[in-house]
Design an enzyme around this catalytic site. Sequence first.
Site, PDB file in Angstrom:
ATOM      1  N   GLY A 248      10.314  11.973  -1.771  1.00 40.20           N
ATOM      2  CA  GLY A 248       9.364  12.934  -2.302  1.00 40.20           C
ATOM      3  C   GLY A 248       9.672  13.531  -3.648  1.00 40.20           C
ATOM      4  O   GLY A 248       8.848  14.274  -4.189  1.00 40.20           O
TER       5      GLY A 248
ATOM      6  N   PRO B 129      14.343   8.266  -1.485  1.00 41.59           N
ATOM      7  CA  PRO B 129      13.452   8.306  -2.644  1.00 41.59           C
ATOM      8  C   PRO B 129      12.731   6.968  -2.845  1.00 41.59           C
ATOM      9  O   PRO B 129      13.328   5.907  -2.670  1.00 41.59           O
ATOM     10  CB  PRO B 129      14.397   8.579  -3.815  1.00 41.59           C
ATOM     11  CG  PRO B 129      15.734   8.066  -3.351  1.00 41.59           C
ATOM     12  CD  PRO B 129      15.760   8.247  -1.850  1.00 41.59           C
TER      13      PRO B 129
ATOM     14  N   TYR C 138      -6.048  10.738  -6.268  1.00 38.81           N
ATOM     15  CA  TYR C 138      -5.451  12.079  -6.385  1.00 38.81           C
ATOM     16  C   TYR C 138      -5.800  12.775  -7.691  1.00 38.81           C
ATOM     17  O   TYR C 138      -5.261  13.843  -7.968  1.00 38.81           O
ATOM     18  CB  TYR C 138      -3.912  12.001  -6.305  1.00 38.81           C
ATOM     19  CG  TYR C 138      -3.351  11.019  -5.311  1.00 38.81           C
ATOM     20  CD1 TYR C 138      -3.514  11.212  -3.942  1.00 38.81           C
ATOM     21  CD2 TYR C 138      -2.628   9.907  -5.738  1.00 38.81           C
ATOM     22  CE1 TYR C 138      -2.992  10.312  -3.037  1.00 38.81           C
ATOM     23  CE2 TYR C 138      -2.099   9.004  -4.831  1.00 38.81           C
ATOM     24  CZ  TYR C 138      -2.284   9.211  -3.488  1.00 38.81           C
ATOM     25  OH  TYR C 138      -1.765   8.324  -2.598  1.00 38.81           O
TER      26      TYR C 138
ATOM     27  N   CYS D 241     -17.010  -1.753 -10.562  1.00 34.35           N
ATOM     28  CA  CYS D 241     -18.384  -1.259 -10.510  1.00 34.35           C
ATOM     29  C   CYS D 241     -18.445   0.145  -9.919  1.00 34.35           C
ATOM     30  O   CYS D 241     -19.087   0.368  -8.889  1.00 34.35           O
ATOM     31  CB  CYS D 241     -19.219  -2.213  -9.674  1.00 34.35           C
ATOM     32  SG  CYS D 241     -19.252  -3.826 -10.414  1.00 34.35           S
ATOM     33  N   GLU D 242     -17.740   1.063 -10.524  1.00 33.27           N
ATOM     34  CA  GLU D 242     -17.752   2.450 -10.061  1.00 33.27           C
ATOM     35  C   GLU D 242     -17.537   3.341 -11.266  1.00 33.27           C
ATOM     36  O   GLU D 242     -16.620   3.100 -12.058  1.00 33.27           O
ATOM     37  CB  GLU D 242     -16.566   2.726  -9.116  1.00 33.27           C
ATOM     38  CG  GLU D 242     -16.500   1.850  -7.935  1.00 33.27           C
ATOM     39  CD  GLU D 242     -16.249   2.591  -6.633  1.00 33.27           C
ATOM     40  OE1 GLU D 242     -16.245   3.832  -6.624  1.00 33.27           O
ATOM     41  OE2 GLU D 242     -16.072   1.889  -5.635  1.00 33.27           O
TER      42      GLU D 242
ATOM     43  N   ARG E   8      -4.392   5.574  -8.179  1.00 34.37           N
ATOM     44  CA  ARG E   8      -3.922   6.969  -8.104  1.00 34.37           C
ATOM     45  C   ARG E   8      -4.853   7.960  -8.812  1.00 34.37           C
ATOM     46  O   ARG E   8      -5.088   9.045  -8.294  1.00 34.37           O
ATOM     47  CB  ARG E   8      -2.480   7.084  -8.622  1.00 34.37           C
ATOM     48  CG  ARG E   8      -1.490   6.239  -7.815  1.00 34.37           C
ATOM     49  CD  ARG E   8      -0.041   6.582  -8.104  1.00 34.37           C
ATOM     50  NE  ARG E   8       0.309   7.897  -7.646  1.00 34.37           N
ATOM     51  CZ  ARG E   8       0.450   8.953  -8.422  1.00 34.37           C
ATOM     52  NH1 ARG E   8       0.303   8.842  -9.721  1.00 34.37           N
ATOM     53  NH2 ARG E   8       0.762  10.111  -7.907  1.00 34.37           N
TER      54      ARG E   8
END
Length: 454
Positions: A265, A305, A348, A375-376, A344
């Site tokens: 983390g 990690p 997020y 296509c977004e 990502r």
Amino acid sequence: MLDPAALLAGQGPEPSSAPVPRVLLPETAEVDGAGRLRVGGLDVCELAERFGTPLFVYDELDLRRRCREARAAFGEGVAYATKAFLCRAMAALAVEEGLWLDVSTGGELHVALAAGVPPERLVLHGNNKSEEELAQALELGVGRIVVDSFDEIDRLGALLGRSGRVGERRVPQPVLVRVTPGVEAHTHEFVRTGQDDSKFGFGLASGAAAEAVARVRALAGLELVGLHAHIGSQVFKVASFAEAVAVLAEFFRPLGLGELCVGGGLGVPYVTGEPAPTMAEWAAAVRGACEAAGIGPEVRVTAEPGRAIVARAGMTLYRVGTVKELPGIRTYVAVDGGMSDNPRPVLYGSGYEAFLPRAALAARPRAVRVVGKHCESGDVVVADARVPEDLAVGDVLATPVTGAYGYAMASNYNKVPRPAVVFVAEGRARVVVRRETLDDLLRLDVGPGDAGVA
Ligand SMILES: Cc1ncc(COP(=O)(O)O)c(C=O)c1O
Ligand SMILES: N[C@@H](CCCC[NH3+])C(=O)O
């Protein structure tokens, strides 16, 4: 200190128009007399020519140094969390550098074994391990199984039977019990895992952790060696880890166990100005908290990690395909990848930098949005990028710090083939994952002419 939750939500520091700072580039990054970026002794734009784009480039020395840092900080038993990035070359490298490997599915286990990793250096995770995964782990004799649910304990009990033996294998099997300490890490809610309301582990406050310990201890063939807690990912405040240790200590001490794993983390900087603790600072905070809570030096304190090992070593190279200026609105710079190689930003709201490796020291005054080819409208690579004024179609554009959870979470959305991955070191590049081909896209496709496939 900046609030990493805000950063992950895309509200970080103002984008900088200065060159990308050194701290976001791999260790061996250098700029030649013509202003071109080199990594591992190789010209980055030439790597794009040679291997095509999009391309993940990893600095092998950076990877090795981060592994050594982890090993120096935590000692024997510290594991690389393979979910951040895994291929056989990566698994072999981490083990060569003295790490264990955390695998969280049968798939990650399969790749690690294929890389020749000795089972005793593997830690098996997962909140929903299947009977097959558990049976394989027991047969192999993996280093640790991190027990995550009562159903899993029942499954282990059924596999071990009354004899507590697995075939010919010597048991007991070392296990850790994963505990959710009820600590809310300061990070994006999607990557928080230590709070009471979690699908992971056993709650401390509810008494589930105590019951899990008792049930594991009652099973022949399992040896409870310690506890595990993972509070979340991309955590910048080492105090959050210290808090978790303080909470866990009350439960841990009376059990008389010899091992405490604080999970992974540790956060890394993705954009200019983000501060992040080093692995040594993280370990020091954890050890300090252990000492303060009466957990003695005889206890093996470990960690897992992922991101902190691989994030900065990796960068993505794209080719700019179109530049669309919408007067009074914004400029869109479209590249040949996008959410399929880096989900990502979409998941997020994560921020990244972008720069031109052909002009690595150039000022970046031009505000653009770097987008992919999917296509977004949400297919954004860098929402608020600053790039050099003369960026043009055909340029190689780099996004640094993409070594973690980029390739690992890559997809074939829109049938875009996944990029290649190369490791560079001492003037040599080696392909560790080849680029997918258009034919690969049909590999699993059962067409009308294909008979007899289940
Ligand atoms: C149990 C466990 N260990 C280790 C990690 C690695 O985390 P990170 O890549 O944030 O270091 C994770 C993912 O967050 C995890 O769930
Ligand atoms: N995939 C997430 C982190 C999840 C960590 C896995 N336990 C990220 O990219 O930040």
